[in-house]
Design a protein around this motif. Structure first.
Motif, PDB file in Angstrom:
ATOM      1  N   SER A  82       0.849  -1.182   0.000  1.00 51.78           N
ATOM      2  CA  SER A  82       0.000   0.000   0.000  1.00 51.78           C
ATOM      3  C   SER A  82       0.892   1.242   0.000  1.00 51.78           C
ATOM      4  CB  SER A  82      -0.909  -0.005   1.239  1.00 51.78           C
ATOM      5  OG  SER A  82      -1.817   1.066   1.197  1.00 51.78           O
ATOM      6  N   ASP A 128      -6.707  -4.567   6.770  1.00 48.96           N
ATOM      7  CA  ASP A 128      -6.653  -3.590   5.690  1.00 48.96           C
ATOM      8  C   ASP A 128      -5.481  -3.868   4.758  1.00 48.96           C
ATOM      9  OD1 ASP A 128      -7.327  -1.269   4.247  1.00 48.96           O
ATOM     10  OD2 ASP A 128      -5.953  -0.061   5.420  1.00 48.96           O
ATOM     11  N   ASP A 153     -14.356  -3.748   0.454  1.00 47.30           N
ATOM     12  CA  ASP A 153     -13.439  -2.669   0.827  1.00 47.30           C
ATOM     13  C   ASP A 153     -13.836  -2.038   2.155  1.00 47.30           C
ATOM     14  OD1 ASP A 153     -11.696  -2.386  -1.640  1.00 47.30           O
ATOM     15  OD2 ASP A 153     -13.665  -2.183  -2.542  1.00 47.30           O
ATOM     16  N   ARG A 203      -3.555  -5.701  -4.987  1.00 45.17           N
ATOM     17  CA  ARG A 203      -2.360  -5.501  -5.805  1.00 45.17           C
ATOM     18  C   ARG A 203      -2.022  -6.772  -6.594  1.00 45.17           C
ATOM     19  NH1 ARG A 203       0.336  -0.915  -5.391  1.00 45.17           N
ATOM     20  NH2 ARG A 203       2.279  -1.785  -6.185  1.00 45.17           N
ATOM     21  N   SER A 238      -5.346  -5.082   0.844  1.00 42.51           N
ATOM     22  CA  SER A 238      -4.580  -4.281  -0.117  1.00 42.51           C
ATOM     23  C   SER A 238      -3.622  -5.173  -0.901  1.00 42.51           C
ATOM     24  CB  SER A 238      -3.786  -3.193   0.624  1.00 42.51           C
ATOM     25  OG  SER A 238      -4.643  -2.239   1.195  1.00 42.51           O
TER      26      SER A 238
END
Length: 262
Positions: A163, A213, A240, A221, A217
């Motif tokens: 992130s 979180d 999300d 990715r 993430s």
């Protein structure tokens, strides 16, 4: 406040206006809310499939429902059956990869288990609402604190490969915010919980929220996507929004087991 932030704020207030009354009332409204969350998460989990995503979404929703409704003795069988179904689909459709099977399995199982943990709290309907708010203070307090501390003080990147925008300053500020908010709320409104559990939850859950979180993430990715959905303008999809709370619900359920409450 710019237009983007205004939209994001209004959508957040709208979500609060829907969720809070449902979890406060309990019973059927809570069950409907949990089912809708499960449906949205299952659909978003299937959105990466190029073909048959609606069928995969329905199968995922069925798996989620099974995961949080069956007796504990049947849980392993539901998980195993869902895994068998997914691999059978992969074998008969060359367009479906093992990555997609693993992704679908992970997302639906996490969703189903987290909803199951919510239902554990409603074994005592009189206190479930306050415990959920306590967990939300640790989770979303951390998320909000991390955003503002990151914006105003963030200089040192945390894990750029996962992130790029998250900083250590934001992470530390978010952790402190979530810990303080949940501790204060727990002291005021959750006196029915053992003191040790409230302290442990306030210390552990904000860190778990950040882990959740960052984990989601990393998944985004891996698949090259910005958001897992677009249900909520400015916030992405349901997955999300619940990434951190999923992890927090499961960990708090584990803490309840340690304290002999579940």
């Amino acid at each position: 406040m710019n237009k983007k932030m205004l939209i994001k704020t209004l959508v957040a207030l709208g979500m609060i206006a829907v969720v809070v009354p449902c979890v406060y009332i309990g019973g059927i409204p809570t069950q409907i809310l949990l089912a809708l969350i499960g449906l949205a998460c299952a659909y978003e989990s299937a959105a990466l499939f190029d073909t048959n995503k609606y069928v995969m979404g329905l199968l995922g929703f069925a798996a989620v429902i099974g995961l949080y409704t069956v007796p504990a003795s049947h849980l392993a069988a539901v998980i195993a059956l869902w895994l068998v179904v997914l691999f059978a689909i992969e074998l008969f459709d060359e367009r479906i990869t093992t990555d997609l099977v693993a992704y679908m399995f992970l997302m639906t199982v996490l969703t189903g288990l987290a909803i199951r943990c919510v239902q554990v709290l409603y074994q005592d309907p009189k206190t479930a609402f306050y415990v959920l708010i306590y967990i939300a203070c640790a989770c979303f307090g951390c998320d909000t604190g991390a955003y503002f501390f990151g914006v105003f003080f963030g200089k040192h990147k945390m894990i750029p490969r996962v992130s790029p925008n998250k900083t250590w300053e934001g992470a530390i500020g978010g952790y402190a915010t979530g810990a303080v908010l949940s501790f204060v709320f727990g002291m005021l409104f959750c006196a029915h919980l053992p003191m040790g559990l409230r302290i442990a939850g306030s210390l552990i859950l904000p860190a778990v929220a950040q882990l959740g979180d960052l984990s989601f993430s990393s998944i985004k990715r891996r698949f090259g996507i910005k958001d897992l959905g677009n249900l909520f303008p400015g916030h992405g999809g349901m997955l999300d929004r619940v990434d951190s709370i999923i992890f927090c619900m499961m960990v708090f359920n584990g803490l309840m087991i340690l304290w002999g409450l579940a």
